[in-house]
Enzyme design. Structure first.
Site, mmCIF file in Angstrom:
data_model
loop_
_atom_site.group_PDB
_atom_site.id
_atom_site.type_symbol
_atom_site.label_atom_id
_atom_site.label_comp_id
_atom_site.label_asym_id
_atom_site.label_seq_id
_atom_site.Cartn_x
_atom_site.Cartn_y
_atom_site.Cartn_z
ATOM 1 N N ASP A 92 22.953 -4.951 -25.586
ATOM 2 C CA ASP A 92 22.319 -3.713 -26.056
ATOM 3 C C ASP A 92 22.889 -3.374 -27.433
ATOM 4 O O ASP A 92 23.359 -4.276 -28.120
ATOM 5 C CB ASP A 92 22.538 -2.606 -25.008
ATOM 6 C CG ASP A 92 21.422 -1.568 -25.025
ATOM 7 O OD1 ASP A 92 21.191 -0.974 -26.085
ATOM 8 O OD2 ASP A 92 20.781 -1.354 -23.979
ATOM 9 N N HIS A 143 21.355 -5.234 -29.951
ATOM 10 C CA HIS A 143 20.252 -4.425 -30.457
ATOM 11 C C HIS A 143 20.576 -3.779 -31.796
ATOM 12 O O HIS A 143 19.845 -2.928 -32.265
ATOM 13 C CB HIS A 143 19.834 -3.366 -29.425
ATOM 14 C CG HIS A 143 19.259 -3.963 -28.178
ATOM 15 N ND1 HIS A 143 18.778 -3.202 -27.145
ATOM 16 C CD2 HIS A 143 19.077 -5.259 -27.803
ATOM 17 C CE1 HIS A 143 18.337 -4.004 -26.172
ATOM 18 N NE2 HIS A 143 18.523 -5.250 -26.550
#
Ligand SMILES: *[C@@H]1O[C@H](CO)[C@@H](O)[C@H](O)[C@H]1NC(C)=O
Ligand SMILES: *[C@@H]1O[C@H](CO)[C@@H](O)[C@H](O)[C@H]1NC(C)=O
Ligand SMILES: *[C@@H]1O[C@H](CO)[C@@H](O)[C@H](O)[C@H]1NC(C)=O
Length: 395
Positions: free
Chosen positions: A218, A241
């Site tokens: 993430d 991310h």
């Protein structure tokens, strides 16, 4: 051994262990390799916290099991926890004894975590249980949140050299901390591990993340509300991310984000590069100001530069009602490399409070060998050097 070398070696040894700190080896408390050291750690912490002189708790090489620890201050003197071994969290949900943080520190002043050790969250079993969509959709099954590290109300703290591996959820939560530095830190988890954000910050000031490698499933760094004076420098991110400010806007208790410097970072194969996201149709009216992104290299990043004030994953919100968050003084300077999409720069600001003072200075990104374009809504960036001009919005 030659006498001179012996002197040098013992000098180095003293320097490494800090002449002033009293060393508490975990073995003194019955903590041995290949065993569960939860109780030994609790006992070592108790002794360290009551000491009136600086203490260093040492966990030498070897593999150890550790259940949740809740290390609370205030303590009487600085404490260092030096780990050279590998510490493993319980693998399964039902073995976890703590609440949401595995290695949890609260109300501390002058804490140091050091060593070449690995804190292994052993998240793989738990990641498998997160299936079928996000928890709130009613379809997903969401296991208990369990982060590798929690720093809560902690000041003047240094985390250096250690590795956080395979956390079940976020690797590190920094909440209500003042003056905390991560230096030479490593975060590692697979690309497809869900919700394994690297370092998440909230309501904290004077945080530095330096010389750190983050590869996870993430956001590498996610910046929550109330973050002020954050520096992220010499950091590699990927997979992951990207580096995100937000998402912000959902709660009226949120505080401003001010003075963030992201410098000399490389993002490789990440979904986003540097991103600011706020929710539309939500109540918070705060300001995000003074964000500086400079000397950033993007390697095949899907959305390298993005401000998204209509952030609305899974279309769960009404984009017609604009975000109330004001974004001002944001500079993107010397950003180079490759984009995974034609729109290298996306700036979608709020129609009710447009972005002010956004600068693009030498933003040179290519997609399949051609320069990328910029998409701009409710913002008029000042463009200098080589940077894509805003395209007229589609009719
Ligand atoms: C941490 O610093 C804050 C702000 O200066 C202070 O209010 C708080 O009491 C400090 N906490 C500890 C545990 O020293
Ligand atoms: C921040 O914390 C470090 C480590 O305890 C300390 O050496 C430094 O002086 C602190 N800086 C400030 C501005 O308080
Ligand atoms: C930029 O960061 C890298 C690590 O990612 C480091 O090796 C390099 O020295 C840094 N460059 C500068 C100018 O600080």
């Amino acid at each position: 051994m030659n006498f001179n070398i012996a002197i040098i070696v013992s000098f180095l040894f003293l320097a490494d262990y800090g002449a002033a700190s009293q060393v508490l080896d975990i073995s003194k408390f019955g903590g041995a390799p290949n065993s569960d050291i939860t109780q030994a750690f609790a006992n070592a912490w108790k002794e360290a916290c009551e000491s009136t002189t600086a203490v260093k708790i040492v966990i030498p090489s070897g593999t150890y099991k550790l259940n949740a620890i809740d290390a609370k201050g205030p303590c009487k003197a600085p404490i260092e926890i030096h780990v050279d071994g590998t510490i493993q969290a319980p693998r399964n949900q039902d073995e976890i004894k703590g609440d949401t943080q595995w290695v949890k520190f609260s109300y501390m002043d002058s804490l140091t975590l050091s060593g070449k050790g690995v804190y292994d969250g052993q998240g793989a079993e738990v990641w498998k249980q997160k299936t079928g969509g996000p928890a709130w959709s009613g379809k997903g099954k969401m296991p208990k949140v369990f982060m590798n590290f929690g720093f809560n109300f902690v000041n003047n703290t240094i985390v250096r050299d250690i590795t956080s591996k395979d956390s079940k959820n976020f690797h590190v939560l920094v909440f209500a901390c003042h003056n905390i530095t991560f230096d030479g830190f490593t975060i590692s988890a697979p690309k497809d591990s869900p919700n394994t954000d690297g370092i998440h910050l909230g309501k904290s000031t004077n945080v530095k993340i330096l010389n750190t490698n983050i590869g996870t499933g993430d956001d590498c760094v996610s910046v929550g509300d109330g973050t002020k004076d954050l520096t992220v420098q010499n950091v590699n991110c990927g997979p992951g991310h990207g580096i995100s400010i937000g998402s912000l806007g959902k709660f009226t208790t949120e505080e401003n984000v001010e003075r963030v410097l992201i410098k000399n970072c490389t993002l490789t194969d990440t979904d986003n590069g540097v991103r600011v996201k706020t929710w539309p149709n939500e109540p918070a009216t705060l300001t995000i100001t003074g964000l500086h992104f400079e000397d950033i290299i993007m390697v095949n990043v899907r959305n390298p530069v993005i401000i998204d004030q209509e952030y609305c994953p899974w279309n769960q919100c009404n984009k017609q009602v604009p975000s109330k968050i004001k974004i001002t003084k944001v500079s993107f300077k010397n950003i180079k490399g490759t984009s995974g999409t034609a729109e290298g720069v996306v700036l979608i600001c709020s129609s009710s409070v447009p972005c002010d003072g956004v600068e693009l200075n030498n933003v040179d990104l290519t997609f399949n060998g051609t320069p990328t374009v910029a998409k701009c809504t409710n913002v008029k960036p000042i463009v200098t050097g080589k940077a894509p001009a805003c395209q007229a919005p589609a009719a």
